[in-house]
Design a protein around this motif. Structure first.
Motif, PDB file in Angstrom:
ATOM      1  N   GLU A 250       0.866  -1.179   0.000  1.00 24.94           N
ATOM      2  CA  GLU A 250       0.000   0.000   0.000  1.00 24.94           C
ATOM      3  C   GLU A 250       0.904   1.230   0.000  1.00 24.94           C
ATOM      4  O   GLU A 250       1.826   1.319   0.824  1.00 24.94           O
TER       5      GLU A 250
ATOM      6  N   LEU B 181       1.149   5.492   0.014  1.00 23.84           N
ATOM      7  CA  LEU B 181       0.457   6.746   0.327  1.00 23.84           C
ATOM      8  C   LEU B 181       1.271   7.883  -0.276  1.00 23.84           C
ATOM      9  O   LEU B 181       2.502   7.886  -0.193  1.00 23.84           O
TER      10      LEU B 181
ATOM     11  N   TRP C 189      -2.823  14.429   2.357  1.00 22.26           N
ATOM     12  CA  TRP C 189      -2.920  13.186   1.606  1.00 22.26           C
ATOM     13  C   TRP C 189      -3.435  13.471   0.205  1.00 22.26           C
ATOM     14  O   TRP C 189      -4.483  14.035   0.012  1.00 22.26           O
TER      15      TRP C 189
ATOM     16  N   ARG D  50      -3.975   7.249  -2.331  1.00 20.90           N
ATOM     17  CA  ARG D  50      -3.577   6.001  -1.692  1.00 20.90           C
ATOM     18  C   ARG D  50      -3.919   4.875  -2.638  1.00 20.90           C
ATOM     19  O   ARG D  50      -5.046   4.810  -3.145  1.00 20.90           O
TER      20      ARG D  50
END
Lengths: 239, 227
Positions: B157, B159, B167, B170
């Motif tokens: 994963e 980010l 952010w 993702r």
């Protein structure tokens, strides 16, 4: 122009003005001014009383303070000239150049000033080697046809262990069941003649049992994709 | 007189022989208990940790400045998944290989690559003018050992943050490698693991490049099929 202005300012400061930071004596009192390292840092003025009695009363002190504040407000607007390069917060980091542990290609790394972080995280992995050739994974390609110089593990030690136990009278068949007996047999050939008897017995005994227990399902063995990226938001929206 | 005094031969048991056997058993037992079954009776798999020539053919660098932060738990990730109930014990040193491969992949994918060895902060990103920060963690490691083949799948994963540590996106990436007769070849399981990791790195870098070119981070789905 910037240098000329700062030189004039320094001259003016020395001759006529109290310094903008450091210890200053004004109105019979000692004043310490901390320097403004960055534009957004607040000034801190610490004032403490001198041991000797203050002379001149409060008038001199108030005048000095007024002059100081007026001049300070004038110079504070010049911060961008005086401290034009110091607009970023100190991050306590530094830039180093490291080499990739496998390829030797340099890259930029940002580390903190603490001693612990100055150690290369890949220090123990250093060791240049040739790039792998994935053609060796083709089942038609036999071991050794495509040269490989990287790390490898051998199952010889399994047969060493089996032989060790055998010398003590332990049943060798309890060593383990090899799911890939073809591989185990191949490895036994490299193990040396001294252990071949024990190793082959283990592999042969295990092969029959493993063949019945782990017959591969052809529907599960086909992999179509090898590389995939998917946004997690899309995954969550699809549920 | 010679008849009266028989020669006596003293038979003395040799304790050293049984003692050596006991000592030997003790050493073997202690070594097994200390190192674990996988060390003596299994496969300890360290991948080469370097990308193949194919990677540089598939990925070309783009003119972007990207910082990569690798959490300590990623570099220390180890899997003991045997891939089957009757398989030999196996130990996969996944993080040890994935770390250098991610660095190499980002070096190949971005002209200005920076490795952040300290915990990222907004101040650091702004000071060095870093518009994108990427951090990766291993989500899953799957191993399947069958009669004919060996399949590895690595899921990660990633980010992505901007310079304010907000952010941006993702996404999940997976890389797999499935091959037959892997354990019969010298370096087979190691190269198979390397292939799965490389496919994962390829997916991450290509996804990032596409997102940066288009300026969007949620609508892109990158999928590359096996040959």
């Amino acid at each position: 122009m910037k240098k000329l202005f700062s030189a004039l300012l320094q001259f003016h400061q020395i001759k006529f003005l109290p310094p903008l930071w450091g210890k200053v004596r004004m109105g019979g009192k000692n004043i310490e001014l901390s320097p403004p390292p960055f534009r957004h840092t607040n000034w801190r003025i610490r004032l403490w009383r001198n041991s000797s009695p203050i002379k001149g009363g409060g008038n001199n002190w108030s005048k000095a303070l007024f002059i100081f504040l007026s001049l300070y407000s004038f110079f504070i607007s010049q911060n961008t000239v005086l401290y034009g390069s110091e607009v970023f917060q100190d991050t306590d980091t530094q830039v180093v150049v490291r080499e990739h542990p496998k390829t030797g290609k340099p890259y930029v790394s940002i580390i903190s000033h603490s001693a612990l972080s100055q150690v290369d995280p890949f220090e123990r992995l250093k060791g240049k080697m040739s790039r792998p050739d994935y053609r060796m994974l083709d089942p038609k390609v036999k071991s050794g046809e495509i040269p490989y110089e990287g790390p490898y593990s051998s199952s010889t030690k399994i047969y060493v262990f089996a032989a060790t136990l055998a010398t003590l009278g332990t049943v060798g068949g309890a060593v383990g069941l090899a799911t890939v007996p073809a591989a185990a047999t191949g490895a036994a050939a490299s193990g040396g003649g001294a252990y071949l008897a024990g190793g082959a017995a283990v592999a042969g005994g295990a092969a029959g049992a493993a063949a019945l227990a782990t017959r591969s399902d052809s529907r599960q063995d086909d992999f179509i994709q090898t590389s995939k990226s998917e946004s997690i938001e899309k995954l969550n929206n699809g549920k | 007189m010679s008849i009266l005094f028989r020669s006596q031969r003293t038979y003395r048991a040799e304790p050293t022989r049984s003692l050596s056997e006991i000592l030997y058993c003790l050493i073997v037992s202690v070594s097994v208990l200390y190192s674990g079954c996988a060390s003596i009776f299994g496969w300890d798999i360290h991948a080469p940790g370097i990308l193949s020539e194919d990677f540089s053919k598939k990925v070309k660098p783009i003119p972007e400045r990207v910082a990569l932060y690798l959490p300590p738990e990623l570099l220390a990730y180890v899997s003991h998944d045997r891939g089957g109930r009757t398989a030999d014990p196996q130990t996969y040193h996944v993080g040890e290989a994935l770390g250098p491969m991610l660095v190499e992949g980002f070096q190949a994918g971005f002209e200005e690559f920076i490795l952040l060895e300290t915990e990222p902060t907004s101040a650091i990103l702004k000071r060095y003018g870093i518009p994108y920060l990427v951090t990766v963690r291993i989500k899953n490691f799957k191993n399947r050992v069958t009669w004919g083949g060996h399949a590895i799948t690595v899921a990660t994963e990633a980010l992505v943050f901007d310079s304010d540590l907000k952010w941006l996106g993702r996404f999940e990436s997976s890389g797999a490698s499935d091959a037959e007769k892997v354990f019969a070849k010298k370096g087979g399981p190691q190269v198979n693991l390397n292939a799965a990791l490389e496919n994962n790195v390829l997916a991450i870098v290509e996804y990032l490049q596409d997102s940066m070119r288009r300026g969007t981070w949620t609508e892109i789905q990158k999928e590359t099929g096996a040959a």
